[in-house]
Design a protein around this motif. Structure first.
Motif, PDB file in Angstrom:
ATOM      1  N   HIS A 273     -15.902  -4.634  22.785  1.00 60.11           N
ATOM      2  CA  HIS A 273     -17.463  -4.738  22.406  1.00 60.11           C
ATOM      3  C   HIS A 273     -17.711  -6.244  22.889  1.00 60.11           C
ATOM      4  O   HIS A 273     -17.266  -6.715  23.540  1.00 60.11           O
ATOM      5  N   ILE A 274     -19.134  -6.380  22.446  1.00 56.27           N
ATOM      6  CA  ILE A 274     -19.587  -7.846  22.867  1.00 56.27           C
ATOM      7  C   ILE A 274     -20.137  -8.452  21.837  1.00 56.27           C
ATOM      8  O   ILE A 274     -20.143  -7.860  20.720  1.00 56.27           O
ATOM      9  N   LEU A 275     -20.446  -9.655  22.099  1.00 48.33           N
ATOM     10  CA  LEU A 275     -20.823 -10.484  20.904  1.00 48.33           C
ATOM     11  C   LEU A 275     -21.927  -9.998  19.802  1.00 48.33           C
ATOM     12  O   LEU A 275     -22.047 -10.123  18.632  1.00 48.33           O
ATOM     13  N   VAL A 276     -22.905  -9.340  20.466  1.00 54.37           N
ATOM     14  CA  VAL A 276     -24.119  -8.785  19.763  1.00 54.37           C
ATOM     15  C   VAL A 276     -23.944  -7.150  19.501  1.00 54.37           C
ATOM     16  O   VAL A 276     -24.971  -6.626  19.094  1.00 54.37           O
ATOM     17  N   SER A 277     -22.740  -6.897  19.514  1.00 54.12           N
ATOM     18  CA  SER A 277     -22.485  -5.102  19.323  1.00 54.12           C
ATOM     19  C   SER A 277     -22.989  -4.911  17.849  1.00 54.12           C
ATOM     20  O   SER A 277     -22.400  -5.538  17.097  1.00 54.12           O
ATOM     21  N   GLY A 278     -23.800  -3.825  17.739  1.00 52.07           N
ATOM     22  CA  GLY A 278     -23.877  -3.441  16.344  1.00 52.07           C
ATOM     23  C   GLY A 278     -22.561  -3.166  15.663  1.00 52.07           C
ATOM     24  O   GLY A 278     -22.677  -3.191  14.372  1.00 52.07           O
ATOM     25  N   TRP A 279     -21.566  -2.687  16.410  1.00 55.86           N
ATOM     26  CA  TRP A 279     -20.272  -2.534  15.689  1.00 55.86           C
ATOM     27  C   TRP A 279     -19.338  -3.642  15.122  1.00 55.86           C
ATOM     28  O   TRP A 279     -18.853  -3.321  14.293  1.00 55.86           O
ATOM     29  N   CYS A 280     -19.933  -4.674  15.301  1.00 52.50           N
ATOM     30  CA  CYS A 280     -19.322  -5.930  15.237  1.00 52.50           C
ATOM     31  C   CYS A 280     -20.242  -6.594  14.162  1.00 52.50           C
ATOM     32  O   CYS A 280     -19.618  -7.653  13.501  1.00 52.50           O
ATOM     33  N   ASN A 281     -21.332  -6.133  13.744  1.00 59.42           N
ATOM     34  CA  ASN A 281     -22.379  -6.762  12.931  1.00 59.42           C
ATOM     35  C   ASN A 281     -21.718  -7.052  11.466  1.00 59.42           C
ATOM     36  O   ASN A 281     -21.735  -7.975  10.752  1.00 59.42           O
ATOM     37  N   ASP A 282     -20.839  -6.208  10.969  1.00 62.32           N
ATOM     38  CA  ASP A 282     -20.174  -6.424   9.560  1.00 62.32           C
ATOM     39  C   ASP A 282     -19.121  -7.372   9.507  1.00 62.32           C
ATOM     40  O   ASP A 282     -19.080  -8.192   8.678  1.00 62.32           O
ATOM     41  N   GLN A 283     -18.488  -7.458  10.828  1.00 62.95           N
ATOM     42  CA  GLN A 283     -17.522  -8.501  10.988  1.00 62.95           C
ATOM     43  C   GLN A 283     -18.067  -9.990  11.045  1.00 62.95           C
ATOM     44  O   GLN A 283     -17.477 -10.810  10.360  1.00 62.95           O
ATOM     45  N   PHE A 284     -19.284  -9.916  11.529  1.00 63.69           N
ATOM     46  CA  PHE A 284     -19.991 -11.377  11.929  1.00 63.69           C
ATOM     47  C   PHE A 284     -20.441 -11.515  10.464  1.00 63.69           C
ATOM     48  O   PHE A 284     -20.357 -12.819  10.109  1.00 63.69           O
ATOM     49  N   VAL A 285     -21.128 -10.617   9.729  1.00 64.13           N
ATOM     50  CA  VAL A 285     -21.620 -11.155   8.582  1.00 64.13           C
ATOM     51  C   VAL A 285     -20.650 -11.597   7.559  1.00 64.13           C
ATOM     52  O   VAL A 285     -20.784 -12.776   6.657  1.00 64.13           O
ATOM     53  N   ALA A 286     -19.521 -10.916   7.628  1.00 65.28           N
ATOM     54  CA  ALA A 286     -18.455 -11.371   6.571  1.00 65.28           C
ATOM     55  C   ALA A 286     -17.697 -12.749   6.997  1.00 65.28           C
ATOM     56  O   ALA A 286     -17.088 -13.518   6.104  1.00 65.28           O
ATOM     57  N   ALA A 287     -18.006 -13.151   8.158  1.00 62.39           N
ATOM     58  CA  ALA A 287     -17.319 -14.312   8.682  1.00 62.39           C
ATOM     59  C   ALA A 287     -18.262 -15.656   8.521  1.00 62.39           C
ATOM     60  O   ALA A 287     -17.960 -16.956   8.683  1.00 62.39           O
ATOM     61  N   VAL A 288     -19.769 -15.416   8.111  1.00 65.11           N
ATOM     62  CA  VAL A 288     -20.474 -16.447   7.992  1.00 65.11           C
ATOM     63  C   VAL A 288     -20.137 -17.490   7.085  1.00 65.11           C
ATOM     64  O   VAL A 288     -20.250 -18.691   7.281  1.00 65.11           O
ATOM     65  N   ASP A 289     -19.668 -16.986   5.897  1.00 66.75           N
ATOM     66  CA  ASP A 289     -19.410 -17.946   4.767  1.00 66.75           C
ATOM     67  C   ASP A 289     -18.243 -18.666   5.358  1.00 66.75           C
ATOM     68  O   ASP A 289     -18.229 -20.032   4.906  1.00 66.75           O
ATOM     69  N   ASP A 290     -17.426 -18.194   6.113  1.00 64.75           N
ATOM     70  CA  ASP A 290     -16.113 -18.938   6.368  1.00 64.75           C
ATOM     71  C   ASP A 290     -16.461 -20.038   7.303  1.00 64.75           C
ATOM     72  O   ASP A 290     -15.946 -21.179   7.313  1.00 64.75           O
TER      73      ASP A 290
END
Length: 298
Positions: A273-290
């Motif tokens: 996948h790539i940085l802005v892949s919709g399939w990775c959105n949930d992982q991105f959101v989960a990592a923001v607080d980290d």
């Protein structure tokens, strides 16, 4: 304990010249970063390839920081209270206050700013809090997908909001540098996508976390006994290492936070996948607080 570090830095292209400024006197240079601090906080500007960014970060009350970044008609704001793990982020059109989305040109400019901040600021906890949280927020925004809303409440608490993986960022007794063939594999780097869930082997990787090797691709991966630089596209549980795998942030930057959610995000964007892949959105959101609140590992 709060680090009291007042600094003033001006990084410009060789042709620009000019003296270092302090306090509120931060003129925009033709190209590069102008950065200053005073007892009121940190502020500055960044010029890159004809584009301009202005930014500020200040402590509005003890332990509470207000951030603002403006670029390309977009205003990004943040109000962070690290002690309680609470933050609100927002982004809107400067002209009319309407909701806005991050675009590719915005991410590219913020990525360039993030790299300049990494070069200019002391690493990790040595930076003043206003500067450190500015750096972390800029890193988050530089990775922001097009399809994720900029307005977001972020809650981060160790053990609930984020889980540290500092021990897996070490190999052969080292925080950085070569592993010397002695690895410390983290067996649970995974994501879910259209191919399958977290339990499908093609969405899993055996990862050596940390700042140990680098290459021009996503990572090194083991193929038939040979380490290759690139991205294994949904191979079944390949061994991967390099380019600060598992670290919060868009590259090997000024902070050293290694967490479960950041590892899962890397496992997604570096695995077909790539940085802005919709399939990775949930992982991105989960990592923001980290990225905003997790402590540095070293």
């Amino acid at each position: 304990m709060r680090t009291k570090l007042w600094w003033a830095v001006v990084l410009v292209a060789c042709a620009c010249g000019g003296a270092v400024k302090t306090g509120d006197d931060v003129p925009l240079k033709q190209e590069g970063l102008s950065l200053a601090a005073s007892p009121r906080g940190s502020r500055g500007s960044f010029a890159h390839q004809g584009e301009k960014v202005t930014f500020s970060s200040r402590q509005v009350e003890p332990g509470v920081f207000r951030l603002e970044v403006r670029l390309r008609g977009l205003t990004l704001t943040g109000l962070m209270e690290p002690a309680s793990g609470v933050s609100t982020l927002d982004g809107f059109a400067e002209a009319n206050g309407a909701d806005a989305q991050m675009g590719a040109a915005d991410r590219a400019l913020l990525t360039a700013l993030y790299r300049e901040l990494n070069a200019a600021l002391p690493a990790g906890d040595a930076a003043a809090p206003e500067a450190m949280y500015l750096r972390r927020a800029v890193s988050v925004w530089s990775q922001y997908p097009d399809t994720v809303a900029l307005r977001r409440a972020v809650m981060g608490e160790k053990g609930r909001g984020y889980t540290m993986l500092c021990s897996y960022a070490r190999c052969n007794g080292r925080n950085t540098g070569s592993c010397g063939g002695v690895y410390n594999w983290y067996a649970h780097a995974a994501h879910d996508c259209d191919r399958g869930g977290f339990d499908w082997p093609g969405n899993q990787q055996l990862a050596q976390l940390g700042d140990h090797y680098s290459c021009n691709g996503d990572e090194f991966f083991l193929a038939g006994g040979t380490w290759l630089c690139g991205s294994p596209d949904h191979w079944h549980r390949p061994k991967v290492v390099g380019n600060c795998f598992g670290r919060c942030g868009s590259d090997c930057g000024g902070d050293t936070q290694y967490t479960v959610d950041a590892t899962h995000h890397d496992s997604c964007v570096r695995n077909g996948h790539i940085l802005v892949s919709g399939w990775c959105n949930d992982q991105f959101v989960a990592a923001v607080d980290d990225e905003l609140f997790a402590p540095n590992c070293y």
